[in-house]
Motif scaffolding. Structure first.
Motif, PDB file in Angstrom:
ATOM      1  N   ASN A  61      26.068   4.084  10.173  1.00 36.85           N
ATOM      2  CA  ASN A  61      24.445   4.283   8.594  1.00 36.85           C
ATOM      3  C   ASN A  61      24.491   5.434   8.283  1.00 36.85           C
ATOM      4  O   ASN A  61      24.364   5.639   7.623  1.00 36.85           O
ATOM      5  N   TYR A  70      17.048  -1.721  12.520  1.00 43.20           N
ATOM      6  CA  TYR A  70      17.709  -1.174  11.485  1.00 43.20           C
ATOM      7  C   TYR A  70      17.820  -1.680   9.709  1.00 43.20           C
ATOM      8  O   TYR A  70      17.947  -1.047   9.173  1.00 43.20           O
ATOM      9  N   ILE A  99      18.061   0.442   6.589  1.00 40.46           N
ATOM     10  CA  ILE A  99      19.341  -0.048   5.598  1.00 40.46           C
ATOM     11  C   ILE A  99      18.294  -0.472   4.208  1.00 40.46           C
ATOM     12  O   ILE A  99      18.742   0.262   3.386  1.00 40.46           O
ATOM     13  N   LEU A 105      18.354   3.032   3.017  1.00 36.96           N
ATOM     14  CA  LEU A 105      19.767   3.427   2.255  1.00 36.96           C
ATOM     15  C   LEU A 105      19.808   2.829   1.038  1.00 36.96           C
ATOM     16  O   LEU A 105      20.506   3.262  -0.311  1.00 36.96           O
TER      17      LEU A 105
END
Length: 143
Positions: free
Chosen positions: A70, A121, A125, A128
């Motif tokens: 990541n 998490y 994401i 991102l």
């Protein structure tokens, strides 16, 4: 008011320190227990190599591996955002939120706290994806 590059730089440093802390965490458990899987490390302290890694070290290695899936993406997408000069507050928010999410992810991973680890998490994401959208819009504007 801070610039986007200063916010990005501070996030990169925070993520570096976080990853360094995971390495120190592993080293702490190995040294404090004098338990090493590699024979040269065990021999250095006059011990036999352990057939298995300590559970804390294995867990930290899993958190580290997840970081490697990541954090490099953040480095690239964040740097590309700097090229296209996206909206400051939104992009800075995504960068800071990603960094906080990765810090929370590591703590919750090591502590085995669900569903918090999965939530952290997922937040990372989503950040991102938001950064990827900022890069895409910037690239299309300059097409």
């Amino acid at each position: 008011m801070p610039t986007l590059i200063s916010i990005y730089a501070l996030c990169v440093v925070a993520l570096f320190v976080k990853m360094l802390a995971i390495s120190c965490y592993q080293g702490f458990y190995r040294i404090s227990r004098l338990t090493f899987k590699n024979s040269e490390d065990a021999g250095f302290v006059g011990r036999q190599a352990s057939p298995e890694e300590l559970p804390q070290v294995s867990r930290a290695a899993q958190a580290w591996a997840n970081d490697l899936e990541n954090i490099p993406l953040f480095f690239v997408l964040g740097a590309l955002c700097l090229v296209f000069n996206p909206p400051l507050l939104f992009t800075a928010g995504l960068m800071v939120l990603f960094t906080v999410a990765r810090l929370v992810h590591t703590v919750t991973y090591l502590a085995r706290w669900q569903p918090w680890r999965t939530i952290a998490y997922a937040v990372g994401i989503m950040c991102l994806l938001g950064l990827a959208a900022m890069v895409s819009m910037g690239a299309l504007r300059h097409w």
